[in-house]
Design a protein around this motif. Structure first.
Motif, PDB file in Angstrom:
ATOM      1  N   THR A 195       0.953  -7.699 -12.627  1.00  0.00           N
ATOM      2  CA  THR A 195       0.695  -6.366 -12.073  1.00  0.00           C
ATOM      3  C   THR A 195      -0.769  -5.960 -12.166  1.00  0.00           C
ATOM      4  O   THR A 195      -1.114  -4.818 -11.864  1.00  0.00           O
ATOM      5  N   ALA A 196      -1.641  -6.877 -12.559  1.00  0.00           N
ATOM      6  CA  ALA A 196      -3.062  -6.560 -12.709  1.00  0.00           C
ATOM      7  C   ALA A 196      -3.798  -6.305 -11.394  1.00  0.00           C
ATOM      8  O   ALA A 196      -4.808  -5.593 -11.397  1.00  0.00           O
ATOM      9  N   PRO A 197      -3.383  -6.856 -10.237  1.00  0.00           N
ATOM     10  CA  PRO A 197      -4.149  -6.629  -9.007  1.00  0.00           C
ATOM     11  C   PRO A 197      -4.367  -5.163  -8.648  1.00  0.00           C
ATOM     12  O   PRO A 197      -5.353  -4.822  -7.990  1.00  0.00           O
ATOM     13  N   LYS A 198      -3.490  -4.263  -9.079  1.00  0.00           N
ATOM     14  CA  LYS A 198      -3.693  -2.842  -8.774  1.00  0.00           C
ATOM     15  C   LYS A 198      -4.974  -2.327  -9.418  1.00  0.00           C
ATOM     16  O   LYS A 198      -5.633  -1.431  -8.877  1.00  0.00           O
ATOM     17  N   LEU A 199      -5.334  -2.900 -10.585  1.00  0.00           N
ATOM     18  CA  LEU A 199      -6.558  -2.473 -11.259  1.00  0.00           C
ATOM     19  C   LEU A 199      -7.788  -2.894 -10.463  1.00  0.00           C
ATOM     20  O   LEU A 199      -8.758  -2.126 -10.343  1.00  0.00           O
ATOM     21  N   THR A 200      -7.740  -4.096  -9.913  1.00  0.00           N
ATOM     22  CA  THR A 200      -8.853  -4.563  -9.069  1.00  0.00           C
ATOM     23  C   THR A 200      -8.949  -3.732  -7.802  1.00  0.00           C
ATOM     24  O   THR A 200     -10.044  -3.334  -7.380  1.00  0.00           O
ATOM     25  N   ALA A 201      -7.808  -3.458  -7.182  1.00  0.00           N
ATOM     26  CA  ALA A 201      -7.802  -2.658  -5.958  1.00  0.00           C
ATOM     27  C   ALA A 201      -8.338  -1.259  -6.225  1.00  0.00           C
ATOM     28  O   ALA A 201      -9.100  -0.703  -5.413  1.00  0.00           O
ATOM     29  N   ALA A 202      -7.974  -0.660  -7.354  1.00  0.00           N
ATOM     30  CA  ALA A 202      -8.478   0.666  -7.698  1.00  0.00           C
ATOM     31  C   ALA A 202      -9.975   0.632  -7.952  1.00  0.00           C
ATOM     32  O   ALA A 202     -10.716   1.540  -7.528  1.00  0.00           O
ATOM     33  N   ARG A 203     -10.450  -0.417  -8.622  1.00  0.00           N
ATOM     34  CA  ARG A 203     -11.884  -0.538  -8.881  1.00  0.00           C
ATOM     35  C   ARG A 203     -12.655  -0.660  -7.571  1.00  0.00           C
ATOM     36  O   ARG A 203     -13.693  -0.007  -7.385  1.00  0.00           O
ATOM     37  N   GLU A 204     -12.161  -1.479  -6.644  1.00  0.00           N
ATOM     38  CA  GLU A 204     -12.826  -1.642  -5.349  1.00  0.00           C
ATOM     39  C   GLU A 204     -12.889  -0.326  -4.578  1.00  0.00           C
ATOM     40  O   GLU A 204     -13.878  -0.047  -3.888  1.00  0.00           O
ATOM     41  N   ALA A 205     -11.828   0.483  -4.703  1.00  0.00           N
ATOM     42  CA  ALA A 205     -11.777   1.749  -3.968  1.00  0.00           C
ATOM     43  C   ALA A 205     -12.448   2.893  -4.714  1.00  0.00           C
ATOM     44  O   ALA A 205     -12.511   4.015  -4.191  1.00  0.00           O
ATOM     45  N   GLY A 206     -12.955   2.625  -5.918  1.00  0.00           N
ATOM     46  CA  GLY A 206     -13.622   3.666  -6.697  1.00  0.00           C
ATOM     47  C   GLY A 206     -12.671   4.719  -7.230  1.00  0.00           C
ATOM     48  O   GLY A 206     -13.073   5.870  -7.429  1.00  0.00           O
ATOM     49  N   LEU A 207     -11.415   4.333  -7.491  1.00  0.00           N
ATOM     50  CA  LEU A 207     -10.413   5.297  -7.933  1.00  0.00           C
ATOM     51  C   LEU A 207     -10.312   5.341  -9.451  1.00  0.00           C
ATOM     52  O   LEU A 207     -10.426   4.309 -10.120  1.00  0.00           O
ATOM     53  N   PRO A 208     -10.072   6.523 -10.009  1.00  0.00           N
ATOM     54  CA  PRO A 208      -9.810   6.602 -11.449  1.00  0.00           C
ATOM     55  C   PRO A 208      -8.429   6.038 -11.771  1.00  0.00           C
ATOM     56  O   PRO A 208      -7.496   6.122 -10.963  1.00  0.00           O
ATOM     57  N   VAL A 209      -8.315   5.460 -12.961  1.00  0.00           N
ATOM     58  CA  VAL A 209      -7.047   4.903 -13.430  1.00  0.00           C
ATOM     59  C   VAL A 209      -6.750   5.484 -14.804  1.00  0.00           C
ATOM     60  O   VAL A 209      -7.582   5.391 -15.718  1.00  0.00           O
ATOM     61  N   VAL A 210      -5.586   6.086 -14.953  1.00  0.00           N
ATOM     62  CA  VAL A 210      -5.132   6.558 -16.254  1.00  0.00           C
ATOM     63  C   VAL A 210      -4.318   5.438 -16.885  1.00  0.00           C
ATOM     64  O   VAL A 210      -3.317   4.990 -16.317  1.00  0.00           O
TER      65      VAL A 210
END
Length: 264
Positions: free
Chosen positions: A204-219
């Protein structure tokens, strides 16, 4: 020799597969699943489904079924069963090993917000975004039920029940997930903040990469504490070596006959 794997994770299933790929005479492998998923991916070997009735029930099961080694390969957030396993193993005098995947660590470009619980994650959200990709599973949605001003995309294997956020869409899916697939989810649903538990692992780690690419915050919700004093390995291959070491010291490896419970 009887090995009991407390499973339900990718690592537990992989360990069972490794043991099945090279079967060892005299080694019996049982995987226990909690039964929270309607249609789980079953590992090879013997499988039991359902709880044990706490630490005392698990200790009784270990004795009744003559278990020689217990491996706790449950989810990092299934904290109660890990403590029950430690108590049961000590009570039944059965060696215990934890197979626990390493947690995630942020890299350059990540915007992570640490939370100690789902409730703390919910308190952080109003200041971070309005369209939330909630990837913490179907359990614990009550923590987000009062955030009426936010919209949630909830991803889980099975459909969640109430209580849950009023403004919510459900995405029923099961990992492993791809980076391209996660990018598409973020774009399609106009996500502006992601919430995840620190589950670790690659599935399930790809969501972290996708969020980083999109500049999104992650809680990121921190893991609960784990029992002290339990030996830990981080991969199924390490666990396999530990099983083989235990087997080498067992009478079955020397041509003896391990004790079999009546009716077993």
């Amino acid at each position: 020799m009887h090995l009991l794997i407390l499973g339900g994770t990718t690592e537990a299933r992989r360990l069972a597969e490794l043991l099945a790929d090279a079967p060892t005479p005299g080694l019996r492998v049982t995987t226990s699943l909690a039964g929270r998923v309607a249609a789980p991916r079953l590992p090879p070997g013997e499988v039991r489904v359902g709880g044990f009735g706490g630490a005392d029930g698990l200790a009784a099961w270990l004795r009744e079924h003559a278990v020689d080694l217990l491996i706790d390969a449950t989810h990092p957030f299934a904290g109660t069963i890990s403590f029950n396993a430690a108590r049961a193993a000590a009570t039944a005098h059965v060696p215990l090993l934890a197979l626990r995947r390493p947690g995630w660590t942020p890299v350059e470009g990540d915007t992570w917000h640490d939370a100690a619980s789902l409730e703390e994650a919910a308190r952080l959200l109003p200041g971070l975004g309005r369209r939330v990709f909630l990837t913490t599973g179907r359990m614990g949605l009550a923590a987000f039920a009062g955030l009426d001003g936010l919209w949630f995309l909830v991803r889980s294997v099975d459909a969640p029940g109430a209580p849950h956020p009023a403004r919510m869409e459900t995405l029923l899916d099961r990992g492993p997930f791809t980076l391209e697939g996660e990018r598409a989810v973020l774009r399609r649903h106009r996500i502006d903040v992601v919430v995840t538990k620190d589950s670790g692992g690659a599935a399930t780690a790809p969501k972290l990469t996708a969020a980083r690419e999109a500049g999104l915050p992650v809680v990121v919700v921190r893991r609960p504490p784990a029992p002290d004093g339990v030996p830990v390995v981080s991969t199924p291959e390490e666990a396999l070596r530990a099983v083989r070491d235990a087997y080498a010291r067992h009478p079955a490896a020397r041509g003896g006959t391990p004790a079999v419970p009546e009716g077993g």
